[in-house]
Write an enzyme that holds these catalytic residues in place. Structure first.
Site, PDB file in Angstrom:
ATOM      1  N   THR A  13       3.261   3.382  -6.507  1.00  0.00           N
ATOM      2  CA  THR A  13       2.289   2.814  -7.448  1.00  0.00           C
ATOM      3  C   THR A  13       1.067   2.253  -6.711  1.00  0.00           C
ATOM      4  OG1 THR A  13       4.136   2.179  -8.851  1.00  0.00           O
ATOM      5  CG2 THR A  13       2.040   1.109  -9.316  1.00  0.00           C
ATOM      6  N   LYS A 205       5.764 -15.599  -3.363  1.00  0.00           N
ATOM      7  CA  LYS A 205       4.292 -15.737  -3.298  1.00  0.00           C
ATOM      8  C   LYS A 205       3.904 -17.190  -3.031  1.00  0.00           C
ATOM      9  CE  LYS A 205       3.850 -11.928  -6.591  1.00  0.00           C
ATOM     10  NZ  LYS A 205       3.868 -11.609  -8.010  1.00  0.00           N
TER      11      LYS A 205
HETATM   12  P1  NDP Z   1       6.839   1.890  -5.654  1.00  0.00           P
HETATM   13  O1  NDP Z   1       8.304   1.955  -5.831  1.00  0.00           O
HETATM   14  O2  NDP Z   1       5.980   2.454  -6.715  1.00  0.00           O
HETATM   15  O3  NDP Z   1       6.450   2.639  -4.304  1.00  0.00           O
HETATM   16  C1  NDP Z   1       7.223   2.567  -3.142  1.00  0.00           C
HETATM   17  C2  NDP Z   1       7.159   3.933  -2.498  1.00  0.00           C
HETATM   18  O4  NDP Z   1       7.857   3.906  -1.260  1.00  0.00           O
HETATM   19  C3  NDP Z   1       7.789   4.991  -3.367  1.00  0.00           C
HETATM   20  O5  NDP Z   1       6.831   5.983  -3.638  1.00  0.00           O
HETATM   21  C4  NDP Z   1       8.929   5.561  -2.514  1.00  0.00           C
HETATM   22  O6  NDP Z   1       8.945   6.957  -2.734  1.00  0.00           O
HETATM   23  C5  NDP Z   1       8.493   5.166  -1.108  1.00  0.00           C
HETATM   24  N1  NDP Z   1       9.597   5.012  -0.196  1.00  0.00           N
HETATM   25  C6  NDP Z   1      10.784   4.407  -0.414  1.00  0.00           C
HETATM   26  N2  NDP Z   1      11.544   4.503   0.690  1.00  0.00           N
HETATM   27  C7  NDP Z   1      10.807   5.174   1.612  1.00  0.00           C
HETATM   28  C8  NDP Z   1      11.058   5.588   2.933  1.00  0.00           C
HETATM   29  N3  NDP Z   1      12.222   5.382   3.547  1.00  0.00           N
HETATM   30  N4  NDP Z   1      10.060   6.250   3.595  1.00  0.00           N
HETATM   31  C9  NDP Z   1       8.885   6.487   2.992  1.00  0.00           C
HETATM   32  N5  NDP Z   1       8.615   6.145   1.717  1.00  0.00           N
HETATM   33  C10 NDP Z   1       9.567   5.488   1.054  1.00  0.00           C
HETATM   34  O7  NDP Z   1       6.463   0.401  -5.315  1.00  0.00           O
HETATM   35  P2  NDP Z   1       5.067  -0.317  -5.539  1.00  0.00           P
HETATM   36  O8  NDP Z   1       3.965   0.553  -5.086  1.00  0.00           O
HETATM   37  O9  NDP Z   1       5.030  -0.876  -6.898  1.00  0.00           O
HETATM   38  O10 NDP Z   1       5.243  -1.576  -4.570  1.00  0.00           O
HETATM   39  C11 NDP Z   1       5.051  -1.470  -3.181  1.00  0.00           C
HETATM   40  C12 NDP Z   1       4.993  -2.883  -2.585  1.00  0.00           C
HETATM   41  O11 NDP Z   1       3.900  -3.579  -3.164  1.00  0.00           O
HETATM   42  C13 NDP Z   1       6.221  -3.739  -2.865  1.00  0.00           C
HETATM   43  O12 NDP Z   1       6.447  -4.565  -1.757  1.00  0.00           O
HETATM   44  C14 NDP Z   1       5.802  -4.579  -4.070  1.00  0.00           C
HETATM   45  O13 NDP Z   1       6.489  -5.809  -4.150  1.00  0.00           O
HETATM   46  C15 NDP Z   1       4.342  -4.797  -3.737  1.00  0.00           C
HETATM   47  N6  NDP Z   1       3.488  -5.089  -4.875  1.00  0.00           N
HETATM   48  C16 NDP Z   1       3.489  -4.282  -5.966  1.00  0.00           C
HETATM   49  C17 NDP Z   1       2.647  -4.539  -7.028  1.00  0.00           C
HETATM   50  C18 NDP Z   1       2.609  -3.655  -8.231  1.00  0.00           C
HETATM   51  O14 NDP Z   1       1.829  -3.947  -9.139  1.00  0.00           O
HETATM   52  N7  NDP Z   1       3.383  -2.572  -8.294  1.00  0.00           N
HETATM   53  C19 NDP Z   1       1.753  -5.690  -7.003  1.00  0.00           C
HETATM   54  C20 NDP Z   1       1.785  -6.463  -5.787  1.00  0.00           C
HETATM   55  C21 NDP Z   1       2.649  -6.171  -4.775  1.00  0.00           C
HETATM   56  P3  NDP Z   1      10.243   7.829  -2.447  1.00  0.00           P
HETATM   57  O15 NDP Z   1      11.353   7.220  -3.232  1.00  0.00           O
HETATM   58  O16 NDP Z   1       9.855   9.202  -2.875  1.00  0.00           O
HETATM   59  O17 NDP Z   1      10.474   7.714  -0.992  1.00  0.00           O
HETATM   60  N1  HSE Z   2       6.555  -8.008 -10.224  1.00  0.00           N
HETATM   61  C1  HSE Z   2       5.338  -8.642  -9.882  1.00  0.00           C
HETATM   62  C2  HSE Z   2       4.800  -9.356 -11.120  1.00  0.00           C
HETATM   63  C3  HSE Z   2       4.351  -7.611  -9.383  1.00  0.00           C
HETATM   64  O1  HSE Z   2       5.336  -9.172 -12.214  1.00  0.00           O
HETATM   65  O2  HSE Z   2       3.873 -10.134 -10.991  1.00  0.00           O
HETATM   66  C4  HSE Z   2       3.200  -8.199  -8.655  1.00  0.00           C
HETATM   67  O3  HSE Z   2       3.572  -8.860  -7.505  1.00  0.00           O
END
Ligand code: NDP
Ligand code: HSE
Length: 440
Positions: A13, A205
Site C-alpha cells: 500500500t 507512535k
Molecule cells: P502492506 O501489507 O500493504 O505492504 C507490505 C508489503 O510487503 C506487501 O506488499 C508484501 O507483499 C511485502 N512483503 C511482505 N514480506 C516481504 C518479504 N519477505 N520480502 C519482500 N516483501 C515483503 O503494508 P503497508 O504498505 O500498509 O504498510 C507498510 C508499513 O507502513 C507498515 O510498517 C505499516 O505499519 C506502515 N504504515 C502504513 C500505513 C498505511 O496507511 N497503510 C500508514 C503509516 C504507516 P508480498 O506479500 O507479496 O511479499
Molecule cells: N493502522 C493505522 C491507523 C495506520 O489506523 O492509523 C496508520 O499508521
C-alpha cells in the site's frame, strides 16, 4: 548530478504510493532536493504483483536482501512492516552503510534504541516521518520546528482506525464490529487490527513522539495502553450529553516527577478542535513553553498521504547525506550524549480527571454513599448526572445509571476509591471509568 538511488523493501500500500508520487512529481521533487531521486529496485514476494505496479521502470526482486546487497542503492525504504524480518533488514541495511527510511512504528517503538545506536555508529540516517500520523509532518515539527521550546505535553488522535470506529458509532449508531470491517476494507487498519483497537499502534507512535519531545530513550514497554474494545455506546451518548466527545488519545506529558506516557479513551470537551477530528483523520496537539498550543491535522494513513511523509524523508536524506554526520539533525531531536534519564511514570502516579458510570439500585441514599466514598478519598466532584430509571430498564425499572465527573486526582487514589465503590451492594455492575482531558 547522478540521481540518488532508492530501493523499496515491500512494495504494498505505502510502497506503491511512494513509487507513484515520486514518478508523478519527479520534476518538482528534483528541484527541491537538488538532485533526482529514483526508485531503481523494489521487492515483494509476489513478484508478478510488484511487476504490475512498476512495469519496466524498476528492477523487481523477491529477495529484499538483494536490494541491500546492491552497492548502487543509497537509501533503503523499509515498508514490509512487523518487527522480525524488518528489524533484520534494517540492521543489515545500516551495516551495509545505507540510509534507511521506514514507516514502521512498531519496529522503532520496540527496537528504536538498538537501531538508532547502530545508525549513529555507522554514520547513516534513519528517518521515520511516516511512522507517526501518516502524512502529517509531526516528527519534523517536534524535532525541528519547535526546537526552541521546552515541550510540556503532546496529545493526539494518532490512530485512524479507532477514530473512524468511534466517529461511525457516534454518528450512525453502527456496531463496533461492522465499522472495524469497513476500516479494514478501506486499508486503515494494521495487518493485525488488534494493534489498532487495543491502542498498541497509537502507543507505538506516542512512544516515538515522547522520545523526540523530551529527549528520552524509546520506551514502549513503559507505556500504559488501553484500547476502545470495552467502550459502550451509552458512554459515548452520556459524554455527548455532558458536552464531551470520547476519543482514543495518546498523551505524553512532562511533570515534576517524570514523563506520563499513556494511550486510552478520553473525554475531551466538544468545543476543542481536536474533539471534532472525525473519521480516519489524525490530529496532534503540542504544548510548548514559548509557542503555546499548536495543532497538526491531516490524514494519518493511506497510500499517498503516507508516501508524502516517506518522500519528505527521502528529500531530507538527499540534501544531507554528504553532510558531516555530527551536523545532521539527531534521530531523536536531542544529541545522543544529551538524552535525559527522566523516568516514565507508573500509571498510579498519573494525575487526571475522570468520568465514572455506575449502574446502581434506584434507592434513596445510594448517591450519597457513592459521593461520600469519593469525598473520603479526597476526590472532588465536578458534575453528577442521574438518568431516569425508566430510561435504563424500561417502565418499572429498579436500576439507574449515575454518571460522575471528577476533578483531578492521582490514578492510584481513584483506583482505591473504585474498589470501595464497587463493593457497595447497591452498585450492580462493573463501574465504567474513562479518563477526561481538558487539553486547555
Ligand atoms: P502492506 O501489507 O500493504 O505492504 C507490505 C508489503 O510487503 C506487501 O506488499 C508484501 O507483499 C511485502 N512483503 C511482505 N514480506 C516481504 C518479504 N519477505 N520480502 C519482500 N516483501 C515483503 O503494508 P503497508 O504498505 O500498509 O504498510 C507498510 C508499513 O507502513 C507498515 O510498517 C505499516 O505499519 C506502515 N504504515 C502504513 C500505513 C498505511 O496507511 N497503510 C500508514 C503509516 C504507516 P508480498 O506479500 O507479496 O511479499
Ligand atoms: N493502522 C493505522 C491507523 C495506520 O489506523 O492509523 C496508520 O499508521
Amino acid at each position: 548530478m547522478k540521481p540518488i538511488q532508492v530501493g523499496i523493501l515491500g512494495i504494498g500500500t505505502v510502497g506503491s504510493g511512494v513509487f507513484n508520487v515520486l514518478q508523478r512529481n519527479q520534476q518538482e521533487i528534483t528541484r527541491r532536493a537538488g538532485r533526482g531521486i529514483e526508485v531503481t529496485m523494489v521487492s515483494r514476494r509476489n513478484v508478478a504483483e510488484a511487476q504490475a505496479l512498476v512495469g519496466d521502470r524498476a528492477q523487481v526482486v523477491a529477495d529484499a536482501r538483494a536490494i541491500i546487497a546492491n552497492p548502487d542503492i543509497d537509501i533503503v525504504v523499509e515498508l514490509i512492516g512487523g518487527t522480525t524480518l524488518a528489524r533484520e533488514l534494517v540492521l543489515e541495511a545500516i551495516a551495509a552503510g545505507k540510509h534507511v527510511v521506514t514507516a514502521n512504528k512498531a519496529l522503532l517503538a520496540v527496537y528504536g534504541t538498538e537501531i538508532f545506536a547502530a545508525a549513529h555508529a555507522k554514520g547513516v540516517m534513519v528517518a521515520f516521518e511516516a511512522a507517526v500520523a501518516g502524512g502529517i509532518p509531526i516528527i519534523k515539527a517536534l524535532r525541528e520546528g519547535l526546537t526552541a521550546n521546552s515541550i510540556q505535553w503532546v496529545a493526539g488522535i494518532i490512530n485512524g482506525t479507532t477514530n473512524f470506529i468511534l466517529s461511525e458509532m457516534r454518528d450512525k449508531g453502527l456496531d463496533f464490529a461492522v465499522v472495524l470491517k469497513e476500516a479494514q476494507r478501506l486499508g486503515y487498519a494494521e495487518a493485525d487490527p488488534t494493534f489498532d483497537i487495543e491502542g498498541v499502534d497509537a502507543a507505538h507512535k506516542l512512544t516515538l513522539m515522547s522520545s523526540i519531545a523530551f529527549g528520552i530513550p524509546v520506551q514502549f514497554d513503559k507505556a500504559y495502553v488501553e484500547g476502545i474494545t470495552q467502550l459502550g455506546a451509552q458512554d459515548i451518548r452520556y459524554a455527548e450529553q455532558l458536552g464531551y466527545r470520547i476519543k482514543l488519545l495518546g498523551i505524553t506529558k512532562r511533570t515534576a516527577k517524570g514523563i506520563e506516557l499513556r494511550v486510552h479513551p478520553s473525554l475531551v470537551p466538544a468545543k476543542r478542535l481536536i474533539a471534532n477530528v472525525e473519521g480516519a483523520m489524525n490530529a496532534v496537539m503540542v504544548q510548548g513553553d514559548a509557542v503555546g498550543t499548536t495543532l497538526y491535522y491531516g490524514k494519518g494513513a493511506g497510500s499517498e498521504p503516507t508516501a508524502s511523509a516517506v518522500i519528505a524523508d527521502l528529500v531530507d536524506i538527499t540534501r544531507l547525506h554528504s553532510a558531516d554526520p555530527a551536523h545532521r539533525v539527531p534521530h531523536l531531536a536531542f544529541q545522543p550524549d544529551a538524552m535525559s534519564d527522566l523516568p516514565v511514570l507508573p500509571m498510579g502516579d498519573v494525575v487526571t480527571s475522570y468520568y465514572l458510570r455506575l449502574r446502581v439500585a434506584d434507592q434513596a441514599g445510594v448517591l450519597a454513599k457513592v459521593t461520600g466514598l469519593l469525598a473520603d478519598a479526597g476526590i472532588s466532584i465536578d458534575a453528577v448526572l442521574q438518568r431516569e430509571a425508566d430510561e435504563i430498564g424500561g417502565e418499572g425499572s429498579t436500576q439507574t445509571d449515575v454518571i460522575i465527573l471528577t476533578h483531578d486526582c492521582t490514578e492510584a487514589r481513584m483506583d482505591a476509591a473504585l474498589v470501595q465503590m464497587q463493593a457497595l451492594p447497591t452498585v450492580l455492575a462493573a463501574i465504567t471509568r474513562i479518563r477526561k482531558e481538558e487539553l486547555a
